[in-house]
Scaffold this motif. Structure first.
Motif, PDB file in Angstrom:
ATOM      1  N   VAL A   1       3.921   7.555 -10.477  1.00 53.49           N
ATOM      2  CA  VAL A   1       4.417   6.169 -11.475  1.00 53.49           C
ATOM      3  C   VAL A   1       4.824   4.984 -10.725  1.00 53.49           C
ATOM      4  N   PHE A   2       3.807   4.241  -9.151  1.00 55.44           N
ATOM      5  CA  PHE A   2       3.327   3.542  -8.835  1.00 55.44           C
ATOM      6  C   PHE A   2       2.211   2.430  -9.586  1.00 55.44           C
ATOM      7  N   ALA A   3       1.428   3.536 -10.251  1.00 51.88           N
ATOM      8  CA  ALA A   3       0.402   2.655 -11.096  1.00 51.88           C
ATOM      9  C   ALA A   3       1.246   2.518 -12.157  1.00 51.88           C
ATOM     10  N   SER A   4       1.573   3.122 -12.376  1.00 50.39           N
ATOM     11  CA  SER A   4       1.903   3.198 -14.110  1.00 50.39           C
ATOM     12  C   SER A   4       3.831   1.512 -14.268  1.00 50.39           C
ATOM     13  N   ALA A   5       4.193   1.458 -12.643  1.00 50.68           N
ATOM     14  CA  ALA A   5       5.086   0.593 -12.427  1.00 50.68           C
ATOM     15  C   ALA A   5       3.951  -0.973 -12.696  1.00 50.68           C
ATOM     16  N   ASN A   6       2.809  -1.026 -11.588  1.00 46.57           N
ATOM     17  CA  ASN A   6       1.813  -1.715 -11.837  1.00 46.57           C
ATOM     18  C   ASN A   6       1.330  -2.287 -13.341  1.00 46.57           C
TER      19      ASN A   6
ATOM     20  N   THR B   1      -5.042   1.528   7.396  1.00 44.93           N
ATOM     21  CA  THR B   1      -3.586   0.565   8.051  1.00 44.93           C
ATOM     22  C   THR B   1      -2.854  -0.067   7.445  1.00 44.93           C
ATOM     23  N   ASP B   2      -1.905  -0.152   8.348  1.00 40.94           N
ATOM     24  CA  ASP B   2      -1.305  -1.772   6.707  1.00 40.94           C
ATOM     25  C   ASP B   2      -1.016  -0.829   5.838  1.00 40.94           C
ATOM     26  N   ILE B   3      -0.141   0.885   5.878  1.00 45.20           N
ATOM     27  CA  ILE B   3       0.408   0.683   4.784  1.00 45.20           C
ATOM     28  C   ILE B   3       2.038   0.641   4.858  1.00 45.20           C
ATOM     29  N   ASP B   4       2.503   0.557   3.357  1.00 44.83           N
ATOM     30  CA  ASP B   4       3.963   0.361   3.377  1.00 44.83           C
ATOM     31  C   ASP B   4       5.017   1.148   3.171  1.00 44.83           C
ATOM     32  N   THR B   5       4.025   1.940   2.346  1.00 42.95           N
ATOM     33  CA  THR B   5       4.870   3.945   1.926  1.00 42.95           C
ATOM     34  C   THR B   5       4.371   5.215   1.883  1.00 42.95           C
ATOM     35  N   LEU B   6       4.261   5.583   3.399  1.00 31.86           N
ATOM     36  CA  LEU B   6       3.750   6.785   3.375  1.00 31.86           C
ATOM     37  C   LEU B   6       4.088   8.336   3.350  1.00 31.86           C
ATOM     38  N   LEU B   7       3.481   8.955   2.151  1.00 28.34           N
ATOM     39  CA  LEU B   7       4.476   9.966   2.120  1.00 28.34           C
ATOM     40  C   LEU B   7       3.430  11.569   2.100  1.00 28.34           C
TER      41      LEU B   7
ATOM     42  N   THR C   1       0.715  -1.494   0.050  1.00 31.99           N
ATOM     43  CA  THR C   1      -0.218  -0.044  -0.214  1.00 31.99           C
ATOM     44  C   THR C   1       0.678   1.633  -0.137  1.00 31.99           C
ATOM     45  N   ILE C   2       1.071   2.042  -0.954  1.00 27.16           N
ATOM     46  CA  ILE C   2       1.838   3.396  -1.121  1.00 27.16           C
ATOM     47  C   ILE C   2       0.398   5.014  -0.906  1.00 27.16           C
TER      48      ILE C   2
END
Length: 328
Positions: A23-28, A66-72, A3-4
């Motif tokens: 960027v993360f959507a394009s990575a998917n 909850t369960d956040i991997d990367t938080l910006l 989760t980003i």
């Protein structure tokens, strides 16, 4: 699935939120599966009115996430109000102990600083905010020229579009260089942007307000970049002592005459490379950097890339010109 999450708020910079998430959507898409789950967090579930007036609909209130991997954390004018939001600052402190990575885009660094996360760390923010960040948080080592900085599991990035640079680096950490490059190609951005922030010219701004001997010295420098230039020559031209002229430069430009000269020569050499009309030796001669070898040294020290790479990215080079560079 990781989760980003990016936190937005009223009057935040919209690109600080949408740039990294794209960027993360394009990575998917490049990966062919949903490796990242993307979330916009808000202070409530009401639409976020960004600095552009456009609205973003949050997926969740931040305190429900909850369960956040990367938080910006996004930056923007609204950050000043959120810095005083003690409930949010407390939540950031809690999240910093549980998420895998935490970071900021632009002036979002102030939220991390308020939470105590930047103490004894190197960090960056938008160039307009770096002095204030250093002043208000003297235990933070502010690097005003970086695009993004990693300190363990904490990341900070510079102004606005640098959030894309940071997100690409995070994708590369997770999925490797090939996927990150595929994303960069899709978005038509550099995988690693050349140089530092370099978002505005302190020299041009200084020239608009300088007067007296310094103005005279600046005019002489700009007209004689390809000639010998040093403090003694400038002082003689301006009819002042070397010590006095040096003090004036430091006072008005916050840099020495030598640094100003190198900055001016670097700026001219970049323009010449972008035009693509000259080989490296001629660029060095016309900009006052004398030799192709010295030109390379200055570019690598100041921008992190060599002049040939710079021209490949920003200029139009013919095969004949490239051949001449190889032989020069």
């Amino acid at each position: 699935m990781k989760t980003i999450a990016v936190l937005g708020y009223a009057d935040c910079q919209i690109l600080d939120v949408t740039g990294p998430l794209q960027v993360f959507a394009s990575a998917n898409r490049a990966l062919g599966q949903d490796f990242y789950q993307i979330k916009i967090l808000g202070l409530s579930q009401e639409p976020i009115v960004t600095n552009s007036g456009m609205r973003l609909v949050p997926d969740q209130c931040y305190f429900d996430a909850t369960d956040i991997d990367t938080l910006l954390f996004a930056g923007g004018r609204g950050v000043d109000l959120q810095r005083r939001n003690q409930e949010l600052i407390n939540w950031i402190q809690v999240q910093a102990r549980s998420v895998r990575r935490i970071g900021s885009v632009c002036s979002g660094a102030f939220l991390l600083a308020e939470a105590g996360l930047l103490a004894d760390k190197e960090a960056v923010s938008h160039w307009q905010c770096c002095d204030l960040l250093a002043e208000e948080f003297p235990d933070t080592r502010v690097n005003s020229d970086a695009i993004w900085i990693k300190q363990g599991d904490l990341y900070t990035s510079a102004g606005v579009t640098s959030g894309i640079d940071l997100a690409l680096a995070l994708v590369e950490e997770d999925l490797g260089h090939e996927i990150a490059m595929a994303v960069a190609r899709e978005l038509v951005v550099f995988m690693k942007r050349p140089g530092g922030q370099a978002q505005f010219s302190t020299q041009l701004e200084a020239q608009l307000k300088t007067t007296g001997p310094v103005a005279k010295a600046v005019a002489y420098i700009e007209q004689h970049l390809n000639a010998e230039l040093n403090l003694a020559i400038l002082a003689e031209h301006c009819c002042v002592s070397e010590r006095h002229l040096f003090r004036l430069f430091k006072s008005e430009f916050e840099q020495s005459p030598a640094t100003y000269i190198e900055n001016s020569r670097l700026s001219l050499s970049r323009q010449l490379l972008e035009s693509g009309a000259l080989n490296l030796q001629r660029v060095a001669e016309q900009s006052g950097l004398v030799s192709a070898d010295n030109l390379r040294r200055v570019f690598i020290r100041r921008l992190g890339i060599n002049p040939s790479e710079y021209r490949d990215r920003f200029g139009s080079v013919t095969c004949d010109q490239a051949s001449k560079d190889i032989n020069s």
